[in-house]
Design an enzyme around this catalytic site. Structure first.
Site, PDB file in Angstrom:
ATOM      1  N   GLU A  25      32.860  47.106  42.937  1.00 41.98           N
ATOM      2  CA  GLU A  25      34.184  47.700  43.111  1.00 41.98           C
ATOM      3  C   GLU A  25      34.160  48.821  44.155  1.00 41.98           C
ATOM      4  O   GLU A  25      34.699  49.905  43.947  1.00 41.98           O
ATOM      5  CB  GLU A  25      34.729  48.199  41.767  1.00 41.98           C
ATOM      6  CG  GLU A  25      34.857  47.071  40.751  1.00 41.98           C
ATOM      7  CD  GLU A  25      35.480  47.466  39.425  1.00 41.98           C
ATOM      8  OE1 GLU A  25      35.414  48.651  39.061  1.00 41.98           O
ATOM      9  OE2 GLU A  25      36.055  46.579  38.768  1.00 41.98           O
TER      10      GLU A  25
ATOM     11  N   ARG B  38      33.850  34.832  38.475  1.00 39.88           N
ATOM     12  CA  ARG B  38      33.392  36.206  38.217  1.00 39.88           C
ATOM     13  C   ARG B  38      32.478  36.288  36.988  1.00 39.88           C
ATOM     14  O   ARG B  38      31.523  37.068  36.968  1.00 39.88           O
ATOM     15  CB  ARG B  38      34.626  37.099  38.020  1.00 39.88           C
ATOM     16  CG  ARG B  38      34.292  38.493  37.561  1.00 39.88           C
ATOM     17  CD  ARG B  38      35.500  39.402  37.638  1.00 39.88           C
ATOM     18  NE  ARG B  38      35.266  40.638  36.905  1.00 39.88           N
ATOM     19  CZ  ARG B  38      36.163  41.563  36.679  1.00 39.88           C
ATOM     20  NH1 ARG B  38      37.395  41.415  37.148  1.00 39.88           N
ATOM     21  NH2 ARG B  38      35.875  42.659  36.007  1.00 39.88           N
TER      22      ARG B  38
ATOM     23  N   ASP C 165      35.020  41.914  31.384  1.00 38.22           N
ATOM     24  CA  ASP C 165      35.269  43.358  31.420  1.00 38.22           C
ATOM     25  C   ASP C 165      35.990  43.858  30.175  1.00 38.22           C
ATOM     26  O   ASP C 165      37.210  44.072  30.220  1.00 38.22           O
ATOM     27  CB  ASP C 165      36.117  43.687  32.654  1.00 38.22           C
ATOM     28  CG  ASP C 165      36.250  45.181  32.873  1.00 38.22           C
ATOM     29  OD1 ASP C 165      35.575  45.930  32.158  1.00 38.22           O
ATOM     30  OD2 ASP C 165      37.026  45.578  33.759  1.00 38.22           O
TER      31      ASP C 165
ATOM     32  N   GLU D  97      40.601  50.640  26.865  1.00 38.44           N
ATOM     33  CA  GLU D  97      41.296  50.358  28.125  1.00 38.44           C
ATOM     34  C   GLU D  97      42.171  49.098  28.030  1.00 38.44           C
ATOM     35  O   GLU D  97      43.310  49.093  28.478  1.00 38.44           O
ATOM     36  CB  GLU D  97      40.247  50.190  29.230  1.00 38.44           C
ATOM     37  CG  GLU D  97      40.804  49.736  30.555  1.00 38.44           C
ATOM     38  CD  GLU D  97      39.711  49.549  31.612  1.00 38.44           C
ATOM     39  OE1 GLU D  97      38.530  49.819  31.349  1.00 38.44           O
ATOM     40  OE2 GLU D  97      40.067  49.122  32.729  1.00 38.44           O
TER      41      GLU D  97
HETATM   42  O1  GCW Z   1      37.047  48.070  33.391  1.00 35.66           O
HETATM   43  C1  GCW Z   1      36.959  48.376  34.756  1.00 35.66           C
HETATM   44  C2  GCW Z   1      37.851  49.538  34.929  1.00 35.66           C
HETATM   45  C3  GCW Z   1      37.461  50.465  36.049  1.00 35.66           C
HETATM   46  C4  GCW Z   1      35.995  50.819  35.859  1.00 35.66           C
HETATM   47  C5  GCW Z   1      35.175  49.548  35.926  1.00 35.66           C
HETATM   48  C6  GCW Z   1      33.708  49.798  35.655  1.00 35.66           C
HETATM   49  C7  GCW Z   1      34.981  52.917  36.303  1.00 35.66           C
HETATM   50  O2  GCW Z   1      39.155  49.100  35.088  1.00 35.66           O
HETATM   51  O3  GCW Z   1      38.284  51.589  35.962  1.00 35.66           O
HETATM   52  O4  GCW Z   1      35.558  51.755  36.796  1.00 35.66           O
HETATM   53  O5  GCW Z   1      35.598  48.647  34.938  1.00 35.66           O
HETATM   54  O6  GCW Z   1      33.301  49.568  34.522  1.00 35.66           O
HETATM   55  O7  GCW Z   1      32.995  50.206  36.536  1.00 35.66           O
END
Ligand code: GCW
Length: 716
Positions: free
Chosen positions: A325, A370, A399, A427
């Site tokens: 990212e 992914r 995630d 989240e």
């Molecule tokens: O879940 C995602 C989040 C990002 C986060 C990323 C990660 C800190 O939306 O905000 O970044 O994962 O885990 O690195």
């Protein structure tokens, strides 16, 4: 040094004084628990020490005196905590007994600081509990019946003290104790995603607890209170800054601030860790490159590690998000993740520090799916990491979705320690608006059988180093406290902080037992009310899954990660859209990850691989994660997929409404302030669950071309 948990003591004593009245009035009689106080704000978390009702009369003979040996800061914390807790629990101060031993003494210490404990000669038993474990035993010293809390280290004694207090807080017997505990995992860490400007990435409980502007001169009392809360559940470290790391955290003036925290936390056994930005040698150090094979870079990291250990002798190590990212990393220089991790590991090794290298990577050039990418990248590197590197893997391969199958790297890395990253901050699970207890979700993950070495190779056993023996073990949580008065925003989000700590200590604990003890400590020890709250927590995550992403659906969201956005088909990357994952069309819905599809199932060991691959055997909770199914696919219930999907969404929204009703029925059973605050958030949750149901079904209905059947409750 400030380690007296000023705020907790203040609130605790005020609470104790207030609660005392009921406690003392009822002393010796079988009495109803005192009425709940009106205005609790949640600050005290699970450390309220409310009188346990009837059980108190059994405790008084066991806790007539307190004797905590040792003169260190940690011993001081134990002493202060035992005294204030016992006073609150028992309805009156308990005298100390520092020089001799009377009947009913609670004695705490280590062979190092207590002659009495040394003389007990529990050598083998203490050896068995290791550095952080403890023994609690009802025994006799001389002629006196006493309760001994013994450990090899003072932090172990602190953990034992909290265990003992927890027994009283939850109304359990304490008169014939003989127990020994040691943590299953070594690294039990909070991961804060806090930024230097005071914001928190994915934080829902106000701004950061860390007051960078005031440090190092001024120390907020919350730092000690935070450490106490962590220690009370066995958490032994914290990574205090965001994985999207500002490199400047490693600048000398900031390290001095970090050291001030570390000084506060040390006596609580909470070690300091930092996220390092991989480009820090360039961005902070002025080195022309961050190439991990460059000698200048290696020297810079070494000097930086030496500087940190000069300030923080027990510094834990670095956590790194690299080539993920937008973060810099070794791949920028054509190097591997192992080469990147190793340069930091070599710098930390002389000081016994560790590197936690995140496997949350998903470069598009690795694989179109992914979910497959991290496994492909990291299994290739297995065996190439230094011994002081652990690969930190999220529980699932995408995630932190409301439900994911376990990440295939658990069990899949055979020669590299793997530690788990879970997320308490909700989240994707309603943030601080929805009541969702995650103990059940994490247990589902921990109990998953990877079959890495035959049946019984659960994720919990992989983490504990029992499947592929290695020397580093751990579990971390992306965590939820912020400056909000109740720390976590939603009162029930506290339970996720709590559950994380308890599971990292012992992943074999049940989600139900954890919910029960948390409820008793946090809300009430009244059996009936506690059972209602516990049951409501136990069903809450499944309800959330049902009204958001049932049957293996995932990522039906947009950038806020909160509201339904199944139509989301435009983002900076295709794997940030929803359509990439659900693949809805007129012929069906779901991601084909089978052997006829993109082969993702093959990342799992047999028979897990075959189980997920076979549409008839694949657990339906994961169905659309692994299979693309026709809308009229016949489910085990006999219903068509479309009807089953509708039923799930309808059931989820009904479950949210039922949660609200159950909560209403608790009015008067717990303090009115917290009751009202939870009730206010349940209004949002119920409305949002209906939105999820309606918007998702309307959207998928465009493809299924079938009507939404009436909900079961409507057909009556
Ligand atoms: O879940 C995602 C989040 C990002 C986060 C990323 C990660 C800190 O939306 O905000 O970044 O994962 O885990 O690195």
């Amino acid at each position: 040094m400030n380690m007296t948990r000023r705020e907790f003591v203040a609130v605790g004593l005020a609470g104790a004084a207030g609660l005392c009245v009921g406690g003392v009035a009822g002393a010796g009689n079988a009495v109803e628990p005192p009425p709940p106080p009106v205005g609790e704000d949640g600050y005290k978390l699970w450390l309220r020490y409310a009188p346990p009702g009837d059980a108190a009369k059994n405790y008084r003979p066991v806790v007539r005196r307190i004797r905590v040996d040792g003169s260190s800061a940690t011993s001081g914390i134990i002493r202060a905590e035992l005294h204030s807790a016992a006073a609150a629990l028992l309805g009156g101060a308990v005298p100390s007994n520092e020089n001799d031993l009377a009947d009913g003494t609670v004695l705490v210490g280590t062979p190092g600081n207590s002659a009495l404990i040394r003389d007990l000669n529990w050598v083998a038993d203490l050896a068995a509990v290791g550095n952080e474990g403890f023994i609690i035993r009802s025994t006799r010293i001389g002629n006196s019946p006493v309760t001994v809390i013994a450990a090899n280290t003072e932090v172990g004694a602190l953990y034992g003290t909290f265990h003992f207090l927890r027994l009283m807080q939850t109304g359990r017997p304490i008169d014939r104790l003989d127990l020994a505990e040691r943590p299953a995992l070594q690294l039990r860490l909070m991961n804060h995603w806090d930024n230097p400007n005071g914001t928190i990435e994915r934080g829902y409980a106000g701004r950061s607890l860390w007051q960078w502007d005031e440090l190092p001169g001024k120390l907020s009392p919350r730092y000690a209170d935070y450490a106490l809360a962590c220690a009370s559940i066995g958490i032994n470290g914290a990574v205090i800054n965001n994985v999207n790391a500002d490199p400047r955290i490693l600048a000398p003036e900031n390290l001095r601030k970090v050291a001030a925290f570390a000084d506060v936390w040390r006596p609580y056994g909470v070690r300091m860790y930092l996220c390092a930005n991989f480009a820090a040698p360039m961005r902070v150090g002025g080195v022309p490159t961050a190439d991990p094979l460059d000698q200048g870079v290696a020297d810079w990291w070494k000097a930086k590690a030496d500087e940190i250990y000069g300030l923080i002798p027990d510094f834990g190590g670095f956590l790194v998000k690299a080539n993920s990212e937008g973060q810099p990393g070794p791949k920028t220089y054509g190097r591997t993740h192992a080469e990147g991790a190793n340069v930091l590991a070599d710098a930390l090794a002389p000081h016994k520090g560790n590197v936690m290298w995140r496997a949350f990577v998903y470069d598009e050039d690795v694989d179109p799916d992914r979910a497959k990418r991290a496994y492909i990248e990291f299994t290739k590197l297995d065996g190439q990491f230094r011994p002081n590197v652990a690969v930190q893997v999220k529980n699932g391969a995408i995630d932190f979705m409301p439900r994911e199958p376990f990440h295939p790297l658990f069990g899949g890395m055979k020669q590299t320690p793997v530690i788990a990253e879970i997320q308490a901050t909700q989240e994707y699970l309603g943030q601080a608006k929805h009541l969702v207890y995650l103990g059940t979700m994490w247990k589902e993950f921990l109990d998953s059988d990877t079959h890495a070495k035959g049946s019984g190779s659960t994720v919990a056993k992989v983490l504990a180093g029992q499947v592929h023996p290695g020397h580093l073990t751990g579990m971390v949580s992306v965590t939820n406290p912020g400056l909000h008065r109740n720390w976590c925003g939603h009162h029930f989000s506290q339970s996720n902080w709590y559950a994380f700590g308890r599971l990292a200590w012992n992943p074999e604990l049940s989600a139900e037992a954890i919910a029960d003890e948390w409820t008793r400590m946090t809300f009430t020890n009244d059996d009936k009310t506690a059972a209602v709250i516990r049951d409501l927590m136990m069903g809450s995550r499944e309800a959330f899954v049902n009204y958001t992403m049932p049957l293996g659906l995932h990522h039906l969201i947009g950038g806020d990660h909160y509201a339904p956005r199944p139509w989301n088909d435009r983002a900076l990357r295709s794997d940030w859209t929803a359509t990439y994952y659900h693949k809805a069309s007129e012929d069906g819905v779901g991601f084909d990850r089978t052997k006829r599809g993109d082969h993702a199932v093959e990342q799992y060991f047999p028979p897990v691989c075959d189980l997920f691959d076979d549409i008839a055997k694949c657990p339906e909770k994961h169905l659309l994660w692994f299979h693309h199914c026709a809308w009229d696919y016949r489910m085990k219930s006999g219903k068509m997929l479309w009807d089953e999907l509708c039923a799930k969404y309808q059931a989820g929204a009904e479950q949210a409404a039922a949660l609200q009703q159950t909560w209403q029925s608790l009015a008067g059973k717990i303090d009115s302030r917290r009751h009202q605050e939870v009730a206010d958030r349940l209004v949002i949750q119920v409305a949002d669950s209906a939105k999820w149901r309606d918007q998702i079904l309307e959207y998928f209905g465009r493809f299924s071309k079938m009507p939404v059947p009436r909900a079961s409750s409507e057909s009556k």
